[in-house]
Scaffold this motif. Structure first.
Motif, mmCIF file in Angstrom:
data_model
loop_
_atom_site.group_PDB
_atom_site.id
_atom_site.type_symbol
_atom_site.label_atom_id
_atom_site.label_comp_id
_atom_site.label_asym_id
_atom_site.label_seq_id
_atom_site.Cartn_x
_atom_site.Cartn_y
_atom_site.Cartn_z
ATOM 1 N N GLN A 1 -5.519 2.850 8.657
ATOM 2 C CA GLN A 1 -5.706 2.147 7.386
ATOM 3 C C GLN A 1 -4.890 0.847 7.353
ATOM 4 N N VAL B 1 -3.595 5.306 -1.220
ATOM 5 C CA VAL B 1 -4.586 5.876 -0.293
ATOM 6 C C VAL B 1 -4.239 7.343 -0.078
ATOM 7 N N PRO C 1 -2.835 -0.443 -4.030
ATOM 8 C CA PRO C 1 -3.700 0.682 -3.666
ATOM 9 C C PRO C 1 -2.894 1.914 -3.243
ATOM 10 N N LEU D 1 -9.548 -0.913 2.437
ATOM 11 C CA LEU D 1 -8.927 0.390 2.690
ATOM 12 C C LEU D 1 -9.922 1.486 2.328
ATOM 13 N N VAL E 1 0.869 -1.183 0.000
ATOM 14 C CA VAL E 1 0.000 0.000 0.000
ATOM 15 C C VAL E 1 0.903 1.229 0.000
ATOM 16 N N HIS F 1 -10.535 5.668 1.185
ATOM 17 C CA HIS F 1 -9.920 6.797 0.452
ATOM 18 C C HIS F 1 -8.890 6.327 -0.585
ATOM 19 N N VAL F 2 -9.228 5.217 -1.232
ATOM 20 C CA VAL F 2 -8.342 4.687 -2.273
ATOM 21 C C VAL F 2 -8.547 5.500 -3.559
#
Ligand SMILES: NC(=O)C1=CN([C@@H]2O[C@H](COP(=O)(O)OP(=O)(O)OC[C@H]3O[C@@H](n4cnc5c(N)ncnc54)[C@H](OP(=O)(O)O)[C@@H]3O)[C@@H](O)[C@H]2O)C=CC1
Ligand SMILES: O=CC(=O)O
Length: 319
Positions: free
Chosen positions: A299, A91, A89, A309, A68, A311-312
């Motif tokens: 997160q 974020v 991802p 997760l 991430v 607010h990706v």
């Protein structure tokens, strides 16, 4: 239990603030702060997480196993263009502290223009005691382009202060007390807007959107006649040569700019000295580093317990 993955921190923020925030952050987990010279040659393979902001272009080649990536801010345009961004991802930072800071800045700029602050400063310099006619917030329609997390909060707060508020975004948003337009309604939205607020992300679709053709469509029926442009989204969305020309010709009556095509803004720029232009150095809503680390910890906890997760970023849309 396997050891918790370290977190790479590569933030070009105020170093003392990062250091202080790191003191209590990520309990039970090693933090590799790349600002620390001791970590400059450190092997970053096998590490799951990185928190990045204006990071070095070789970060992702040095850290090939990230699961991430966390943006240190709400915007991600500069993260998306970092070489080798892994297909994992991304974020972004969404937090009350950042949202509040942005709304404070937007409200302050709207009030500075509404209350003709520059004109009173000029009078004060001449020791001249004189009052100017005084429109109120209800006489001004603030049009916000970008009705996401930041635009919506600013809209609600401006409306609470008495401004008429309208909003424009790609898809139509429903917000109590705020009339909204979708992409197709741009001209109708502009025709009603006295103070234009930019809170758009920088994407291929928004690059250069704030240009002379757009400014020419703004309302000229507001209390000051000429409209005002206020931008805290991204400088790449504005055409500065057009802003200067529109300020010179009176198509725009004033501006507040927190973001610029090139940052830092050149000391030679005319914007610094223009009478009804406010310049701030991309600080409308700086990230609160402690809050950022709490958000990242939260997160990571979700990710490690199998929850989605939040607010990706949609990398195709670019925000
Ligand atoms: N100056 C500063 O200090 C700071 C600046 N920022 C900037 O503010 C931006 C906005 O942040 P935030 O509100 O959290 O972002 P969000 O992703 O929550 O909202 C973005 C908004 O822009 C709209 N939008 C995106 N592309 C288009 C388009 N092509 N046409 C019309 N509308 C579009 C979206 O539409 P839709 O609702 O349909 O998705 C959405 O309403 C950040 O990306 C960053 O660039 C952020 C923090 C601090
Ligand atoms: O510009 C700042 C951000 O959070 O994006």
């Amino acid at each position: 239990m396997p050891a918790k993955s370290p977190v790479i921190v590569d933030l070009k923020f105020i170093p003392e603030e990062v250091e202080a925030a790191l003191a209590g952050a990520f309990p039970g987990r090693e933090v590799i702060d790349l600002a620390d010279p001791a970590h400059q040659e450190r092997d970053l393979s096998g590490i799951d997480y990185a928190v990045v902001w204006k990071s070095a272009p070789d970060l992702f080649s040095r850290a090939p196993d990230l699961k991430v990536v966390f943006s240190g801010g709400a915007g991600v345009d500069h993260v998306l263009t970092l070489p080798g961004l892994p297909d994992v991802p991304l974020v972004r930072f969404v937090d009350r502290t950042l949202t509040t800071r942005m709304s404070e800045w937007v409200m302050m700029q709207c009030l500075l223009h509404l209350r003709q602050h520059r004109a009173y400063e000029a009078l004060a310099k001449k020791h001249e005691w004189r009052d100017l006619s005084q429109p109120e917030a209800a006489d001004v329609t603030v049009g916000i382009m970008g009705m996401g997390v930041l635009g919506q909060d600013a809209a609600r707060k401006l409306a609470a202060m008495g401004f008429k508020v309208i909003g424009w975004s790609r898809s139509k948003r429903v917000i109590e007390g705020v009339e909204t337009y979708d992409a197709a309604g741009l001209d109708a939205f502009l025709g009603r807007t006295d103070f234009l607020v930019g809170l758009l992300p920088l994407t291929p679709d928004t690059r250069g959107i704030f240009n002379a053709a757009l400014f020419a469509k703004l309302s000229r029926n507001g209390p000051f006649g000429a409209p005002v442009f206020i931008n805290a989204g991204r400088g790449g969305s504005q055409v500065e040569a057009d802003i200067l020309e529109c300020l010179d010709s009176g198509v725009l009556g004033g501006a507040s700019l927190d973001v610029f095509e090139r940052e830092p803004l050149s000391p030679e720029s005319r914007f610094w000295d223009m009478p009804n232009v406010y310049v701030t150095p991309h600080v409308a809503a700086s990230s609160d580093v402690r809050a950022l680390f709490v958000h990242v910890e939260h997160q990571i906890a979700r990710f490690e317990s199998g929850l989605p997760l939040e607010h990706v970023v949609d990398k195709v849309a670019g925000y």
